[in-house]
Write an enzyme that holds these catalytic residues in place. Structure first.
Site, mmCIF file in Angstrom:
data_model
loop_
_atom_site.group_PDB
_atom_site.id
_atom_site.type_symbol
_atom_site.label_atom_id
_atom_site.label_comp_id
_atom_site.label_asym_id
_atom_site.label_seq_id
_atom_site.Cartn_x
_atom_site.Cartn_y
_atom_site.Cartn_z
ATOM 1 N N HIS A 91 0.825 -1.213 0.000
ATOM 2 C CA HIS A 91 0.000 0.000 0.000
ATOM 3 C C HIS A 91 0.860 1.264 0.000
ATOM 4 O O HIS A 91 0.379 2.334 -0.360
ATOM 5 C CB HIS A 91 -0.984 -0.005 1.170
ATOM 6 N N ASP A 139 0.106 -7.749 1.833
ATOM 7 C CA ASP A 139 0.497 -6.345 1.762
ATOM 8 C C ASP A 139 2.016 -6.207 1.800
ATOM 9 O O ASP A 139 2.604 -5.762 2.789
ATOM 10 C CB ASP A 139 -0.152 -5.582 2.924
ATOM 11 N N SER A 227 3.881 2.696 8.273
ATOM 12 C CA SER A 227 3.556 1.686 7.275
ATOM 13 C C SER A 227 4.787 1.234 6.497
ATOM 14 O O SER A 227 5.644 2.035 6.140
ATOM 15 C CB SER A 227 2.535 2.234 6.283
#
Length: 278
Positions: A91, A139, A227
């Site tokens: 992402h 992910d 992230s």
């Protein structure tokens, strides 16, 4: 549906406002791990305490290429797994149009340090099965650098259920909408698959995701801007990589642990990409 913890990627000065990307948190689900007592952890606000230079030699920051300081341009984290390859979250990369738009910062935990090195990117790869079978499953993504970075590759773990406590680090939100220039580090307990599924229902995929956090009290977690960074475990005195900061609802909320991409599930797929790049 509350998707707040699908954190917005922190966009620095000079970056187009239209990049409305999702930035997430990683935490470990140990299938059979016994959850440690909350007293075993330093339950500070999101972000924990400053990392020391050299404490996480594989930790790097992802940034947008162009004008602005590294602190202004940083938006995700990453982990060096070979001298020229960084593992991060898919992402984080889906907001990047071209390798020319991305850089990697290494050499210091301080984004304002004169020792920080900026490295350009030759190529990047998103997992072919990203978002399958559920949103944010698989992910993970890889970044191929134009030259080796000033960092030490980390060993990648395969059995996260062996560990009770995980460590994560990054430059994300401290919990009050401020961001540090020095990476923060944090210890978090594993959260089992059953408890994580109870928290997130069919949003959680036990095959590709792990969870970690203080379920009862909250207060410790990764957050926006972390992230793509690592979640690690101590194995025989050495840190190994077990996951990638991915997503969650809110940050450090009781009952909502952080969710992390489980590296052990896609080791083979990573090796295939590395072979193609060799």
């Amino acid at each position: 549906m509350d998707r707040k913890r699908k954190h917005l990627v922190r966009i620095g000065a000079g970056v187009a406002a239209g990049l409305g990307a999702v930035a997430l948190v990683w935490t470990g689900v140990a299938a059979n791990a016994e959850e440690p007592a909350a007293d075993d952890f330093e339950t500070k606000i999101v972000g924990g305490e400053p990392a020391e230079e050299g404490q996480y030699p594989s930790l790097v920051a992802l940034g947008h290429a162009g004008a602005g300081t590294p602190f202004e341009r940083q938006f995700c984290g990453g982990t060096v797994i070979t001298e020229t390859v960084v593992l991060t979250a898919a992402h984080c990369l889906e907001v990047v149009d071209s390798p020319d738009d991305l850089v990697v910062f290494s050499g210091s935990v301080d984004l304002d340090s004169e020792d920080l090195v900026e490295t350009t990117v030759a190529d990047f790869h998103l997992a072919h099965d990203y978002n399958e079978p559920v949103d944010l499953a698989n992910d993970w993504g890889l970044i191929l650098l134009d030259e080796p970075v000033d960092a030490e590759p980390i060993d990648v773990g395969t059995e996260p259920e062996e560990f009770d406590v995980l460590e994560t680090a990054g430059w994300g939100n401290l919990g009050d909408d401020t961001y540090p220039s020095v990476a923060q580090r944090l210890e978090v307990p594993f959260v089992g698959d059953d408890d994580c599924e109870a928290a997130y229902g069919d949003e959680f995929d036990a095959q590709t995701m792990l969870c970690a956090g203080d379920l009862e009290n909250g207060g410790i977690d990764s957050c926006d801007g972390d992230s793509g960074g690592p979640i690690m475990a101590d194995k025989d005195g050495e840190l190994i990589l077990v996951g990638i900061v991915s997503w969650g609802h809110g940050c450090a909320e009781a009952g909502n642990p952080g969710v992390y991409a489980e590296v052990a599930d896609f080791n083979g797929a990573i090796d295939d990409v590395l072979e193609d790049w060799s």
